[in-house]
Design a protein around this motif. Structure first.
Motif, PDB file in Angstrom:
ATOM      1  N   LEU A 113       0.875  -1.175   0.000  1.00  0.00           N
ATOM      2  CA  LEU A 113       0.000   0.000   0.000  1.00  0.00           C
ATOM      3  C   LEU A 113       0.908   1.219   0.000  1.00  0.00           C
ATOM      4  CD1 LEU A 113      -2.914   0.987   0.054  1.00  0.00           C
ATOM      5  CD2 LEU A 113      -2.827   0.870   2.555  1.00  0.00           C
ATOM      6  N   ASP A 114       0.954   1.918  -1.116  1.00  0.00           N
ATOM      7  CA  ASP A 114       1.877   3.030  -1.335  1.00  0.00           C
ATOM      8  C   ASP A 114       1.248   4.342  -0.879  1.00  0.00           C
ATOM      9  OD1 ASP A 114       4.232   4.181  -2.211  1.00  0.00           O
ATOM     10  OD2 ASP A 114       3.664   4.216  -4.320  1.00  0.00           O
ATOM     11  N   ASP A 115       2.094   5.306  -0.511  1.00  0.00           N
ATOM     12  CA  ASP A 115       1.660   6.659  -0.127  1.00  0.00           C
ATOM     13  C   ASP A 115       0.675   6.630   1.032  1.00  0.00           C
ATOM     14  OD1 ASP A 115       3.215   7.514  -2.270  1.00  0.00           O
ATOM     15  OD2 ASP A 115       1.518   7.654  -3.635  1.00  0.00           O
ATOM     16  N   PHE A 116       0.876   5.693   1.970  1.00  0.00           N
ATOM     17  CA  PHE A 116      -0.075   5.538   3.074  1.00  0.00           C
ATOM     18  C   PHE A 116      -0.197   6.821   3.880  1.00  0.00           C
ATOM     19  CE2 PHE A 116      -1.334   4.356   7.387  1.00  0.00           C
ATOM     20  CZ  PHE A 116      -2.535   3.724   7.100  1.00  0.00           C
ATOM     21  N   GLY A 117      -1.431   7.145   4.183  1.00  0.00           N
ATOM     22  CA  GLY A 117      -1.726   8.324   4.997  1.00  0.00           C
ATOM     23  C   GLY A 117      -2.225   9.502   4.186  1.00  0.00           C
ATOM     24  N   THR A 118      -2.138   9.420   2.862  1.00  0.00           N
ATOM     25  CA  THR A 118      -2.565  10.543   2.037  1.00  0.00           C
ATOM     26  C   THR A 118      -3.970  10.342   1.482  1.00  0.00           C
ATOM     27  OG1 THR A 118      -1.582   9.581   0.045  1.00  0.00           O
ATOM     28  CG2 THR A 118      -0.198  11.059   1.353  1.00  0.00           C
ATOM     29  N   GLY A 119      -4.494   9.141   1.594  1.00  0.00           N
ATOM     30  CA  GLY A 119      -5.829   8.846   1.077  1.00  0.00           C
ATOM     31  C   GLY A 119      -6.845   8.784   2.197  1.00  0.00           C
ATOM     32  N   TYR A 120      -7.955   8.142   1.910  1.00  0.00           N
ATOM     33  CA  TYR A 120      -9.046   8.110   2.866  1.00  0.00           C
ATOM     34  C   TYR A 120      -9.505   6.688   3.140  1.00  0.00           C
ATOM     35  CZ  TYR A 120      -9.042  12.946   1.482  1.00  0.00           C
ATOM     36  OH  TYR A 120      -8.646  14.214   1.204  1.00  0.00           O
ATOM     37  N   TYR A 121      -8.600   5.748   3.049  1.00  0.00           N
ATOM     38  CA  TYR A 121      -8.950   4.351   3.231  1.00  0.00           C
ATOM     39  C   TYR A 121      -9.146   4.070   4.715  1.00  0.00           C
ATOM     40  CZ  TYR A 121      -9.173  -0.503   1.835  1.00  0.00           C
ATOM     41  OH  TYR A 121      -9.603  -1.775   1.573  1.00  0.00           O
ATOM     42  N   SER A 122     -10.146   3.316   5.038  1.00  0.00           N
ATOM     43  CA  SER A 122     -10.482   2.992   6.417  1.00  0.00           C
ATOM     44  C   SER A 122      -9.489   1.994   6.997  1.00  0.00           C
ATOM     45  CB  SER A 122     -11.900   2.407   6.457  1.00  0.00           C
ATOM     46  OG  SER A 122     -12.118   1.755   7.679  1.00  0.00           O
ATOM     47  N   LEU A 123      -9.056   2.258   8.219  1.00  0.00           N
ATOM     48  CA  LEU A 123      -8.149   1.333   8.885  1.00  0.00           C
ATOM     49  C   LEU A 123      -8.793  -0.039   9.060  1.00  0.00           C
ATOM     50  CD1 LEU A 123      -6.575   3.618  11.631  1.00  0.00           C
ATOM     51  CD2 LEU A 123      -5.527   2.835   9.504  1.00  0.00           C
ATOM     52  N   SER A 124     -10.100  -0.073   9.246  1.00  0.00           N
ATOM     53  CA  SER A 124     -10.776  -1.360   9.410  1.00  0.00           C
ATOM     54  C   SER A 124     -10.727  -2.170   8.118  1.00  0.00           C
ATOM     55  CB  SER A 124     -12.222  -1.166   9.856  1.00  0.00           C
ATOM     56  OG  SER A 124     -12.981  -0.529   8.854  1.00  0.00           O
ATOM     57  N   ILE A 126      -8.109  -2.036   5.951  1.00  0.00           N
ATOM     58  CA  ILE A 126      -6.720  -2.441   5.713  1.00  0.00           C
ATOM     59  C   ILE A 126      -6.467  -3.837   6.259  1.00  0.00           C
ATOM     60  CG2 ILE A 126      -4.333  -2.006   6.429  1.00  0.00           C
ATOM     61  CD1 ILE A 126      -4.913   0.941   6.057  1.00  0.00           C
ATOM     62  N   LYS A 127      -7.016  -4.131   7.417  1.00  0.00           N
ATOM     63  CA  LYS A 127      -6.772  -5.441   8.033  1.00  0.00           C
ATOM     64  C   LYS A 127      -7.313  -6.586   7.189  1.00  0.00           C
ATOM     65  CE  LYS A 127     -10.891  -5.686  10.930  1.00  0.00           C
ATOM     66  NZ  LYS A 127     -11.598  -6.547  10.019  1.00  0.00           N
ATOM     67  N   ASP A 128      -8.277  -6.293   6.305  1.00  0.00           N
ATOM     68  CA  ASP A 128      -8.894  -7.340   5.491  1.00  0.00           C
ATOM     69  C   ASP A 128      -8.239  -7.516   4.127  1.00  0.00           C
ATOM     70  OD1 ASP A 128     -10.760  -7.930   7.490  1.00  0.00           O
ATOM     71  OD2 ASP A 128     -12.104  -6.355   6.783  1.00  0.00           O
ATOM     72  N   LEU A 129      -7.317  -6.634   3.762  1.00  0.00           N
ATOM     73  CA  LEU A 129      -6.637  -6.769   2.477  1.00  0.00           C
ATOM     74  C   LEU A 129      -5.393  -7.638   2.622  1.00  0.00           C
ATOM     75  CD1 LEU A 129      -6.686  -3.200   0.892  1.00  0.00           C
ATOM     76  CD2 LEU A 129      -7.861  -5.225   0.077  1.00  0.00           C
ATOM     77  N   PRO A 130      -5.109  -8.472   1.642  1.00  0.00           N
ATOM     78  CA  PRO A 130      -3.918  -9.329   1.720  1.00  0.00           C
ATOM     79  C   PRO A 130      -2.656  -8.557   1.310  1.00  0.00           C
ATOM     80  CG  PRO A 130      -5.145  -9.841  -0.271  1.00  0.00           C
ATOM     81  CD  PRO A 130      -5.945  -8.801   0.483  1.00  0.00           C
ATOM     82  N   LEU A 131      -2.267  -7.602   2.129  1.00  0.00           N
ATOM     83  CA  LEU A 131      -1.097  -6.769   1.850  1.00  0.00           C
ATOM     84  C   LEU A 131       0.149  -7.381   2.465  1.00  0.00           C
ATOM     85  CD1 LEU A 131      -2.655  -3.289   2.718  1.00  0.00           C
ATOM     86  CD2 LEU A 131      -2.243  -4.205   0.426  1.00  0.00           C
ATOM     87  N   ASP A 132       1.293  -7.010   1.925  1.00  0.00           N
ATOM     88  CA  ASP A 132       2.579  -7.420   2.474  1.00  0.00           C
ATOM     89  C   ASP A 132       3.269  -6.272   3.192  1.00  0.00           C
ATOM     90  OD1 ASP A 132       2.981 -10.210   1.352  1.00  0.00           O
ATOM     91  OD2 ASP A 132       2.505  -9.074  -0.461  1.00  0.00           O
ATOM     92  N   LYS A 133       2.966  -5.046   2.766  1.00  0.00           N
ATOM     93  CA  LYS A 133       3.738  -3.908   3.239  1.00  0.00           C
ATOM     94  C   LYS A 133       2.905  -2.638   3.145  1.00  0.00           C
ATOM     95  CE  LYS A 133       7.740  -3.776   1.268  1.00  0.00           C
ATOM     96  NZ  LYS A 133       8.689  -3.610   0.172  1.00  0.00           N
ATOM     97  N   ILE A 134       3.211  -1.714   4.047  1.00  0.00           N
ATOM     98  CA  ILE A 134       2.653  -0.363   3.970  1.00  0.00           C
ATOM     99  C   ILE A 134       3.821   0.593   3.818  1.00  0.00           C
ATOM    100  CG2 ILE A 134       1.556   1.471   5.331  1.00  0.00           C
ATOM    101  CD1 ILE A 134      -0.425  -0.585   6.329  1.00  0.00           C
TER     102      ILE A 134
END
Length: 183
Positions: A113-124, A126-134
């Motif tokens: 997840l690139d440029d974290f903190g500049t968008g409006y994505y809900s923290l709740s 994020i936990k459900d996405l299969p991400l490797d890195k922020i």
């Protein structure tokens, strides 16, 4: 990055939206991905290729499958590919973005997840996405030494990544004091 012979350096923040508006982002991405894979294939095998996906590309039907097919055509191992997506791109169509991310992950690709903190994505969410890195946006790193609140936000992001078992990268470190504060 694009260096135009007359206009000089042109930021992706300028040319990507234009490519999306005129309908050439898919062709442009295909050409750039093939070129990047060809170059990265010559790198040592432990190095990854990070590749930014546009909002339009992330939510297109079968986008993940098309990317995986391109990697296969280029003989580039998916385990060495990291798709970089932004909060804004995900928010364009959360379900379609999730499907693309899941397809990439199933093939062995990594997703950050690139440029974290500049968008409006809900923290709740994020936990459900299969991400490797922020990847913490550079705008936070720029002010980490001069603004205590920014420092607290960055500390919180790092702690969140640890609790969610996600890698964490701070982008745009340019000064020793920034690096010291991040450590």
């Amino acid at each position: 990055r694009w260096h135009h012979s007359t206009l000089g350096p042109i930021s992706p923040a300028v040319f990507v939206p234009i490519a999306e508006q005129i309908g050439v982002i898919e062709q442009m991405t295909d050409v750039l991905l093939r070129k990047a894979c060809t170059i990265a294939a010559r790198w040592p095998s432990h190095l990854m290729l990070g590749f930014n996906l546009s909002a339009d590309q992330l939510v297109k039907p079968n986008a993940g499958l098309k990317l995986i097919a391109t990697l296969a055509e280029c003989n580039f191992p998916p385990r060495r590919f990291e798709a970089e997506v932004t909060e804004t791109a995900i928010m364009k169509d959360v379900q379609a973005a999730r499907l693309t991310i899941e397809n990439l992950k199933a093939a062995g690709c990594r997703v950050s997840l690139d440029d974290f903190g500049t968008g409006y994505y809900s923290l709740s969410q994020i936990k459900d996405l299969p991400l490797d890195k922020i990847k913490i946006d550079k705008s936070f790193v720029d002010h980490i030494c001069s603004d205590a609140k920014i420092g607290n936000i960055v500390r919180s992001i790092i702690n969140m990544c640890g609790h969610l078992e996600l890698g964490c990268v701070a982008e745009g470190i340019e000064e020793r004091d920034q690096l010291k504060r991040l450590k």
